[in-house]
Scaffold this active site. Structure first.
Site, mmCIF file in Angstrom:
data_model
loop_
_atom_site.group_PDB
_atom_site.id
_atom_site.type_symbol
_atom_site.label_atom_id
_atom_site.label_comp_id
_atom_site.label_asym_id
_atom_site.label_seq_id
_atom_site.Cartn_x
_atom_site.Cartn_y
_atom_site.Cartn_z
ATOM 1 N N ASP A 1 39.470 30.682 -54.443
ATOM 2 C CA ASP A 1 38.861 30.742 -53.122
ATOM 3 C C ASP A 1 38.401 29.329 -52.774
ATOM 4 O OD1 ASP A 1 37.865 31.672 -50.729
ATOM 5 O OD2 ASP A 1 36.769 33.344 -51.605
ATOM 6 N N TRP A 2 38.214 29.065 -51.497
ATOM 7 C CA TRP A 2 38.026 27.691 -51.025
ATOM 8 C C TRP A 2 36.692 27.120 -51.521
ATOM 9 C CZ3 TRP A 2 42.476 29.138 -50.561
ATOM 10 C CH2 TRP A 2 43.466 28.470 -49.837
#
Length: 824
Positions: A235-236
């Site tokens: 995930d970012w």
């Protein structure tokens, strides 16, 4: 159950991957794993590798640019998609998303979200499918198959345990082994087994003491046990560890290029802290992804049919919405023999449509799922198109919570300015929010960017006090009608980078304006710095709020409109501050005075229909006082047309994918706030209907699987033959309808299994359609896994022996047929 046919790898892939790998040095490999920018990987021309682009989903494909200048189709929310209980429809949704991906040059869609509805307080509830792992897995299989069969990759997310938003970057979710296997890992296992997904996204949170982007044990479960052979993207901003990440099987740390890979990974290998073998394994998986999506020279993409467009996508969006709407309640009005819905257009002289969301459609939840459609059909648009001037609109309440981005009365553009004072071309804005995430327009280098200038004209539509404000972490210069009203820094105290990006709006000036005035506005913004660990991003906003109305007057006007109408339709909704990525809900109440509004309207007109426009459960204290309740979720851009169709006779095809409590205090699981950094899943396997069935003192408002029809259904016969349940159902009503036949299992013996066993568990379902008087027989396979539990003593699946009840019906609480089957 569908036998999904999914694209298979070409025989030449392995050789092509090894040949490309051999042409890369360590620095190049490490850079490939680090990402190029917010949404792209680097190209390696000497290895025949082009750049690949990923994009947020799952209700639309945003692409690389978060701007109205690059619009997207807005589908109904995942909660709505799953409420169809129809994998074939969801497969078509996947086809549509693949076509959108191709239109936007996207190779991989960052979807679907297959976390569970553990608690109704989960802020991202609307983005996940269900409280049940089997239903989630079946819907996700269809979603992934529909996207990937058209040549676009997917990422199952968020692996695993990202079921709430509070402290999601740091929380350690403590989850028992059986609970993990039977609930939270099960959808990932189902999707991997059936449709071979090309990607997975590992979550921000930790599970049982280890962050998911470096969780070697759980990645081994996914790869070695489930057979996952795709790439793993963080995930970012979730990747925190270089060595632990690459050795656990994290392949791509995003966003690039300022991640824990790149030069950090090169140093770790050179210094002997990890082996280049791990790097090569990660690069191989990235190259296999490239081969699959057509980004590697010399090999054909996995999918021969690379869909480019869907004919009449708006019609499909309407169908999806209609098939998702759940008719929760449908009573006969006073003096009537038949239920109030469907309405009959020729009998309606006047319809009162009430509620702010009736005019300003609430079509999606907040956060990374946001897209900008070119056209949105509100309930008011849809009903006026169908009934003309017989529809009288009343706002009813004011849902103002805090200053909001400048809206439709503003004609705005934004342009970047260079450090030398020159400017780049302007781009239009849908509202006052500017989101240059991971890029600067025109490819402007970060060291040449000085500031962004937003300007335009505000056309005043209402005389009164207008408030203007700013949003964003940086320096703002706000000019209204030629006067500088604010010229200073704006900052926030927060550890959440997303809140630092977006932040709340701050009121700066109040001006008294007259309707008809055209007011020039200008906002110059300079960020303090670009967010650390992220590509250059500029996020700020011009905020505005018009004169606040007298709510007592609004409610009075709505009541008068309802009293004068044949039927009143009240649209109630949540807001962007109620349901969004980034925070959990504090309660299940409708914002503002909407409950008061519904009660007042229902008292004035017994023929009151309430449309609940939310992505997840809300309390409805007025439910006993209204004739009908229709749940429409976040219905996407065609929601207004779909609503008009359903109110006027189209079958509402949806069934609940999560149990709705009457009150928050009745809900079995409400703890979403960590204590001392840990969130304990003490409820074990008992979430959703599994938990409700363990309780004697509380009944939910609506059970899992519930949903009424415009016709009547009779369940006539159930035969269990080997591993199949055959159910005969008849449409006993007067109109053609859709039904979702649901099959649940329950062990007859009260076996003392450690941790307990559910009263019922969903084991199969089928969506059918039948004409009046028509009989349909469906065959629903029963998987052996449905008769099993996870033994923590043996660390393995074990069949529960003895007699099992097989029950079929319309919901977990409305099971009409029953048979027994033996398991050994």
């Amino acid at each position: 159950m569908s036998d999904w046919s999914v694209p298979a790898d070409r025989p030449e892939y392995d050789g092509a991957v090894e040949a490309a790998l051999a042409k890369m040095d360590l620095e190049t490999k490490a850079d490939l794993l680090a990402g190029l920018d917010m949404w792209r990987t680097i190209a390696v021309p000497e290895a025949g590798l082009r750049s690949m682009t990923v994009s947020d989903g799952p209700i639309g494909v945003r692409g690389r640019f978060w701007t109205v200048a690059d619009p997207s189709l807005a589908l109904p929310s995942p909660t709505a998609q799953a409420a169809s209980w129809d994998p074939e429809l969801v497969r078509r949704i996947g086809n549509l998303l693949a076509a959108e991906s191709r239109r936007k040059d996207v190779d991989v869609l960052l979807a679907p979200t297959i976390n569970l509805h553990r608690s109704p307080l989960g802020g991202r509830h609307f983005e996940a499918f269900s409280e049940d792992p089997y239903l989630t897995g079946r819907i996700a299989q269809a979603y992934v198959a529909g996207v990937q069969e058209c040549g676009v990759g997917t990422t199952m997310k968020h692996y695993v345990g990202n079921d709430a938003e509070t402290d999601r970057f740091t929380v350690d979710n403590i989850i028992g082994e059986r609970t993990l296997r039977e609930l939270y890992l099960r959808p990932f296992e189902m999707v991997t087994a059936a449709v071979r997904p090309w990607g997975v996204m590992t979550a921000y949170n930790s599970v049982n003491g280890r962050t998911m982007t470096a969780h070697k044990e759980l990645m081994a479960v996914l790869r070695d046990e489930f057979g996952f052979d795709g790439f793993n993207v963080s995930d970012w901003g979730a990747a925190r560890h270089t060595v632990e990440g690459v050795e656990a099987g994290l392949d791509l740390a995003m966003p690039g290029p300022f991640t824990v890979y790149g030069e950090h990974l090169v140093a770790a290998v050179r210094e002997g802290r990890t082996s280049e073998t791990y790097v090569d394994d990660a690069v191989r998986r990235m190259l296999k992804l490239a081969a699959r999506v057509g980004a590697l020279e010399g090999v054909r993409a996995a999918a021969d049919e690379r869909i480019e467009a869907i004919a009449d996508p708006e019609a499909l969006l309407r169908e999806i919405a209609q098939r998702s709407f759940v008719l929760a309640q449908n009573n006969a009005p006073e003096g009537g023999a038949a239920p109030i819905l469907p309405l009959h257009a020729d009998a309606i002289r006047k319809l009162a449509l009430i509620g702010p969301a009736a005019a300003e459609a609430r079509i999606l939840g907040g956060g990374s799922a946001t897209v900008f459609p070119t056209n949105v059909v509100s309930p008011l648009d849809g009903l006026r198109e169908a009934l003309g001037d017989r529809v009288q609109y009343a706002q009813g309440v004011d849902l103002f919570e805090q200053i909001r981005p400048a809206g439709s009365d503003f004609d705005l553009k934004v342009r970047p300015m260079r450090t030398d004072g020159t400017e780049l071309p302007a781009e239009p804005l849908a509202n006052g929010d500017v989101k240059w995430m991971g890029y600067l327009p025109g490819g402007l280098p970060r060291d040449e960017f000085d500031r962004a200038v937003l300007d335009g004209v505000f056309t005043v539509t209402e005389t009164g006090d207008h408030v203007f404000g700013t949003r964003g972490f940086g320096h703002h210069k706000l000019v209204i009608d030629g006067d500088v009203v604010f010229d200073a820094d704006q900052s926030y105290e927060t550890d959440d980078p997303f809140e630092a990006f977006f932040g709340p709006g701050v009121e700066r000036v109040t001006l008294h304006l007259e309707a008809g005035q055209r007011i020039p506005v200008r906002l110059e913004f300079s960020p303090f710095s670009f967010p650390p660990g992220f590509p250059p991003s500029v996020l700020f906003g011009l905020m505005h709020t018009g004169p606040r109305p007298d709510e007592d007057r609004l409610i009075t006007e709505a009541v008068e409109a309802a009293r004068a109408a044949d039927v009143a339709v009240v649209v109630v909704s949540t807001t962007a501050l109620t349901e969004s990525e980034g925070f959990d809900r504090r309660d299940l109440r409708l914002p503002g005075r909407q409950d008061e509004l519904v009660a007042a309207v229902a008292e004035a007109n017994p023929n009151t229909v309430v449309v609940v426009n939310t992505g997840s459960p809300v309390e409805m204290p007025w439910s006993d006082d209204v004739a009908a309740i229709l749940l429409t979720w976040f219905p996407g851009q065609e929601g207004g047309h779909a609503l008009a169709n359903v109110l006027l006779g189209a079958e509402p095809g949806g069934r609940l994918t999560t149990t709705w409590p009457r009150r928050l205090e009745d809900a079995p699981v409400v703890q979403v706030v960590p204590k001392d950094g840990e969130l304990h899943y003490d409820e074990g396997i008992f979430i959703g209907y599994r938990a409700w069935e363990q309780r004697d003192s509380f009944e939910p408002a609506y059970w899992f699987g519930h949903g009424l029809s415009y016709t009547e259904w009779e369940y006539e016969d159930l035969v269990v033959d080997g591993g199949e349940a055959k159910i005969r159902v008849r449409n006993a009503g007067q109109v053609t309808g859709r039904e979702v036949v649901q099959v649940y299992l329950a062990p007859e013996s009260g076996l003392n299994i450690e941790g307990g066993i559910e009263t019922h568990r969903l084991a199969g379902f089928a969506s059918i359609e039948a004409a009046p008087g028509e009989t349909v027989e469906v065959t629903i396979p029963l998987e052996e896994r449905s008769f099993q539990f996870w033994s923590e003593a043996d660390h393995a699946w074990r069949t529960v022996p003895g007699a099992w009840a097989v029950a079929a019906g319309r919901s977990v609480a409305d099971l009409r047929l029953r048979a027994l089957v033996k398991r050994h």
